[in-house]
Scaffold this motif. Structure first.
Motif, PDB file in Angstrom:
ATOM      1  N   LYS A 191       0.837  -1.197   0.000  1.00 61.79           N
ATOM      2  CA  LYS A 191       0.000   0.000   0.000  1.00 61.79           C
ATOM      3  C   LYS A 191       0.877   1.253   0.000  1.00 61.79           C
ATOM      4  N   PRO A 192       0.430   2.322  -0.642  1.00 61.39           N
ATOM      5  CA  PRO A 192       1.180   3.579  -0.612  1.00 61.39           C
ATOM      6  C   PRO A 192       1.388   4.044   0.831  1.00 61.39           C
ATOM      7  N   HIS A 193       2.595   4.478   1.138  1.00 65.29           N
ATOM      8  CA  HIS A 193       2.854   4.901   2.516  1.00 65.29           C
ATOM      9  C   HIS A 193       2.490   6.364   2.741  1.00 65.29           C
ATOM     10  N   ASN A 194       2.306   7.143   1.646  1.00 65.12           N
ATOM     11  CA  ASN A 194       2.057   8.578   1.800  1.00 65.12           C
ATOM     12  C   ASN A 194       1.193   9.066   0.636  1.00 65.12           C
ATOM     13  N   VAL A 195      -0.102   9.017   0.818  1.00 63.43           N
ATOM     14  CA  VAL A 195      -1.029   9.407  -0.250  1.00 63.43           C
ATOM     15  C   VAL A 195      -0.900  10.897  -0.609  1.00 63.43           C
ATOM     16  N   PRO A 196      -0.754  11.816   0.348  1.00 60.62           N
ATOM     17  CA  PRO A 196      -0.548  13.213  -0.037  1.00 60.62           C
ATOM     18  C   PRO A 196       0.667  13.416  -0.932  1.00 60.62           C
ATOM     19  N   LEU A 197       1.733  12.634  -0.710  1.00 55.17           N
ATOM     20  CA  LEU A 197       2.920  12.734  -1.559  1.00 55.17           C
ATOM     21  C   LEU A 197       2.590  12.297  -2.990  1.00 55.17           C
ATOM     22  N   VAL A 198       1.756  11.287  -3.122  1.00 55.69           N
ATOM     23  CA  VAL A 198       1.334  10.824  -4.445  1.00 55.69           C
ATOM     24  C   VAL A 198       0.588  11.934  -5.186  1.00 55.69           C
ATOM     25  N   LEU A 199      -0.342  12.586  -4.488  1.00 50.51           N
ATOM     26  CA  LEU A 199      -1.114  13.660  -5.120  1.00 50.51           C
ATOM     27  C   LEU A 199      -0.249  14.880  -5.414  1.00 50.51           C
ATOM     28  N   LEU A 200       0.723  15.155  -4.556  1.00 48.89           N
ATOM     29  CA  LEU A 200       1.660  16.249  -4.833  1.00 48.89           C
ATOM     30  C   LEU A 200       2.436  15.962  -6.110  1.00 48.89           C
ATOM     31  N   GLY A 201       2.935  14.732  -6.230  1.00 44.94           N
ATOM     32  CA  GLY A 201       3.672  14.364  -7.432  1.00 44.94           C
ATOM     33  C   GLY A 201       2.822  14.445  -8.673  1.00 44.94           C
ATOM     34  N   ALA A 202       1.577  13.958  -8.608  1.00 49.85           N
ATOM     35  CA  ALA A 202       0.683  14.021  -9.757  1.00 49.85           C
ATOM     36  C   ALA A 202       0.384  15.468 -10.140  1.00 49.85           C
ATOM     37  N   SER A 203       0.242  16.330  -9.135  1.00 51.89           N
ATOM     38  CA  SER A 203      -0.033  17.747  -9.403  1.00 51.89           C
ATOM     39  C   SER A 203       1.156  18.426 -10.076  1.00 51.89           C
ATOM     40  N   ILE A 204       2.358  18.125  -9.606  1.00 51.87           N
ATOM     41  CA  ILE A 204       3.560  18.678 -10.242  1.00 51.87           C
ATOM     42  C   ILE A 204       3.668  18.198 -11.686  1.00 51.87           C
ATOM     43  N   LEU A 205       3.362  16.927 -11.902  1.00 53.55           N
ATOM     44  CA  LEU A 205       3.413  16.400 -13.265  1.00 53.55           C
ATOM     45  C   LEU A 205       2.417  17.120 -14.169  1.00 53.55           C
ATOM     46  N   TRP A 206       1.202  17.321 -13.703  1.00 52.76           N
ATOM     47  CA  TRP A 206       0.195  18.027 -14.507  1.00 52.76           C
ATOM     48  C   TRP A 206       0.642  19.461 -14.803  1.00 52.76           C
ATOM     49  N   PHE A 207       1.188  20.101 -13.809  1.00 52.52           N
ATOM     50  CA  PHE A 207       1.710  21.467 -13.977  1.00 52.52           C
ATOM     51  C   PHE A 207       2.806  21.490 -15.040  1.00 52.52           C
ATOM     52  N   GLY A 208       3.772  20.602 -14.889  1.00 55.85           N
ATOM     53  CA  GLY A 208       4.891  20.590 -15.821  1.00 55.85           C
ATOM     54  C   GLY A 208       4.515  20.138 -17.212  1.00 55.85           C
ATOM     55  N   TRP A 209       3.441  19.352 -17.315  1.00 55.44           N
ATOM     56  CA  TRP A 209       3.065  18.774 -18.609  1.00 55.44           C
ATOM     57  C   TRP A 209       2.626  19.826 -19.621  1.00 55.44           C
ATOM     58  N   PHE A 210       2.232  21.004 -19.159  1.00 54.32           N
ATOM     59  CA  PHE A 210       1.911  22.064 -20.118  1.00 54.32           C
ATOM     60  C   PHE A 210       3.174  22.493 -20.869  1.00 54.32           C
ATOM     61  N   GLY A 211       4.330  22.427 -20.201  1.00 49.16           N
ATOM     62  CA  GLY A 211       5.584  22.643 -20.897  1.00 49.16           C
ATOM     63  C   GLY A 211       5.966  21.454 -21.754  1.00 49.16           C
ATOM     64  N   PHE A 212       5.676  20.264 -21.259  1.00 44.73           N
ATOM     65  CA  PHE A 212       5.990  19.027 -21.973  1.00 44.73           C
ATOM     66  C   PHE A 212       5.270  18.979 -23.316  1.00 44.73           C
ATOM     67  N   ASN A 213       3.966  19.247 -23.308  1.00 39.48           N
ATOM     68  CA  ASN A 213       3.174  19.162 -24.532  1.00 39.48           C
ATOM     69  C   ASN A 213       3.284  20.402 -25.408  1.00 39.48           C
ATOM     70  N   ALA A 214       3.269  21.570 -24.793  1.00 37.87           N
ATOM     71  CA  ALA A 214       3.233  22.807 -25.579  1.00 37.87           C
ATOM     72  C   ALA A 214       4.601  23.433 -25.773  1.00 37.87           C
ATOM     73  N   GLY A 215       5.620  22.888 -25.142  1.00 37.01           N
ATOM     74  CA  GLY A 215       6.935  23.511 -25.182  1.00 37.01           C
ATOM     75  C   GLY A 215       7.500  23.670 -26.573  1.00 37.01           C
ATOM     76  N   ALA A 216       7.351  22.637 -27.403  1.00 35.97           N
ATOM     77  CA  ALA A 216       7.954  22.672 -28.738  1.00 35.97           C
ATOM     78  C   ALA A 216       7.341  23.721 -29.647  1.00 35.97           C
ATOM     79  N   GLU A 217       6.249  24.343 -29.227  1.00 36.66           N
ATOM     80  CA  GLU A 217       5.641  25.402 -30.035  1.00 36.66           C
ATOM     81  C   GLU A 217       6.537  26.638 -30.159  1.00 36.66           C
ATOM     82  N   PHE A 218       7.602  26.696 -29.358  1.00 38.64           N
ATOM     83  CA  PHE A 218       8.536  27.812 -29.541  1.00 38.64           C
ATOM     84  C   PHE A 218       9.155  27.770 -30.945  1.00 38.64           C
ATOM     85  N   ALA A 219       9.166  26.600 -31.570  1.00 35.58           N
ATOM     86  CA  ALA A 219       9.711  26.466 -32.922  1.00 35.58           C
ATOM     87  C   ALA A 219       8.627  26.588 -33.990  1.00 35.58           C
TER      88      ALA A 219
END
Length: 401
Positions: A191-219
């Protein structure tokens, strides 16, 4: 590149780089408390090693001169010496993709891998697999040119369904087979030992993913950034709903870990298709991916492979769904959106090509390391928790008076 595009390129690079610590938090919360340091260190180790290798020769390998070249010459411009400003910015952006792709694999071998062996695997796999695959998909290689070669539409993989998620998921499956099952492997045992840590990580990933998906539009003069951003939001939100509904029906409860996993699944699925789906179809993709992957993560118990943190069920399956969905609903070329079977054909060929290559090479590398240096820790170390054995640290050093 004007100043606005340059600023977005740097911002996107920082966003995607932040995603690897997000993976560390997401994975770290999912493991047991005595393995959290080990789990997070595998992501940070990838960040360090792959960042250096990319600058030294990985960027050079990620572009080819001929369609059928395996990879670029790693020594053509070793360590980016003399590169111009735009090249350096583009190289930094590309590095963040290489880093997180390698880090994703580590979730499949949580609780039982030696750090040194992981680092050796990471460096070799990045060199032999990720750097060439990046060239195939984005750097002028056979996948980028597959449509022209066959007289069909071009393969669509805007941000890494094949190069990142199918690639990492296939390697994760191979390593799970190499290292074998944990000492205790059954549903509900870990079982996950720290559920808030899981949600923090998922939130950071969602935040960063806007750069991941849209980043290459600089070109691309930021021409498609609006569609990409809306799709990244909509598909991810829909995938959470899809996962939670299946989880509620299947297990009787909708969980926070399910919400976090659903978010990551939606992000994975929309990655290849973010610039080539109408927003309504992106929502459909999210619901489909969330629901299917919520079921797919159970396959490891039926098939008997111990993918600790469901890298296969989320990244491999989600990457395949997102990549193949384009064959049906890509703007203008999908089977149901004005095209024919051609788009689906090239999507399938590209997906299978990367999947098979990554799996085979990872399997060979993993077995070679296991038989020579040893990849898996001793059973007693696994049971005790590998943080103190491998790193000499504890994630939670609580003192009592």
């Amino acid at each position: 590149m004007d100043t606005g595009e340059l600023a977005w390129a740097i911002t996107a690079t920082a966003l995607v780089l932040f995603m690897t610590p997000g993976v560390a938090f997401f994975y770290g919360g999912l493991v047991k408390a005595k393995s959290v340091v080990s789990m997070m260190m595998m992501s940070f180790g990838s960040l360090a090693l792959i960042g250096v290798l990319w600058i030294l020769y990985g960027y050079n390998m990620s572009a080819v001169d001929g369609v059928w070249d395996f990879a670029g010459n790693p020594f053509a411009n070793f360590s980016l010496a003399g590169a111009d400003n735009e090249t350096l910015v583009g190289a930094a952006f590309g590095a963040t993709f290489a880093i997180i792709t390698v880090a994703l694999i580590s979730g499949a071998i949580a609780d039982r891998a030696k750090f040194g062996s992981w680092m050796i695997f990471a460096g070799l796999w990045a060199t032999i697999v990720y750097f060439p695959v990046a060239a195939w998909v984005w750097g002028g290689g056979w996948i980028l040119n597959l449509g022209d070669t066959l007289g069909l539409p071009a393969v669509i993989d805007y941000a890494g369904g094949t190069a990142v998620h199918i690639n990492a998921g296939a390697a994760a499956l191979a390593l799970a087979l190499v290292l074998g099952k944990r000492v205790v492997f059954q549903k509900g045992a870990h079982k996950p030992h720290n559920v808030p840590l899981v949600l923090l990580g998922a939130s950071i990933l969602w935040f960063g993913w806007f750069g991941f998906n849209a980043g290459a539009e600089f070109a691309n003069d930021l021409a498609g950034v609006g569609l990409i951003v809306v799709n990244t939001l909509g598909a991810t939100a829909a995938a959470i709903l899809g996962w939670l509904v299946v989880e509620k029906i299947k297990d009787g409860k909708a969980t926070a870990v399910g919400a976090g996993s659903g978010a990551v699944t939606g992000l994975v699925a929309i990655t290849p298709s973010c610039a080539n789906l109408e927003p309504g179809w992106a929502i459909v993709l999210g619901i489909l991916a969330g629901a299917v992957c919520a079921l797919a993560v159970e396959l490891k118990f039926k098939l008997g492979f111990d993918d600790s943190l469901d890298v296969v069920g989320i990244h491999l399956v989600g990457g395949l769904i997102g990549t193949l969905f384009l064959g049906f609903f890509a703007i203008d070329t999908g089977l149901f959106t004005g095209g024919d079977f051609g788009q689906l054909a090239v999507q399938l060929i590209a997906a299978l090509g990367v999947l098979i290559y990554s799996f085979v090479v990872a399997l060979v590398l993993g077995f070679a390391i296991e038989k020579t240096l040893g990849f898996r820790v001793k059973n007693e170390d696994e049971i005790a928790g590998i943080d103190t054995t491998v790193h000499g640290e504890e994630g939670y050093a609580l003192e009592t008076v």
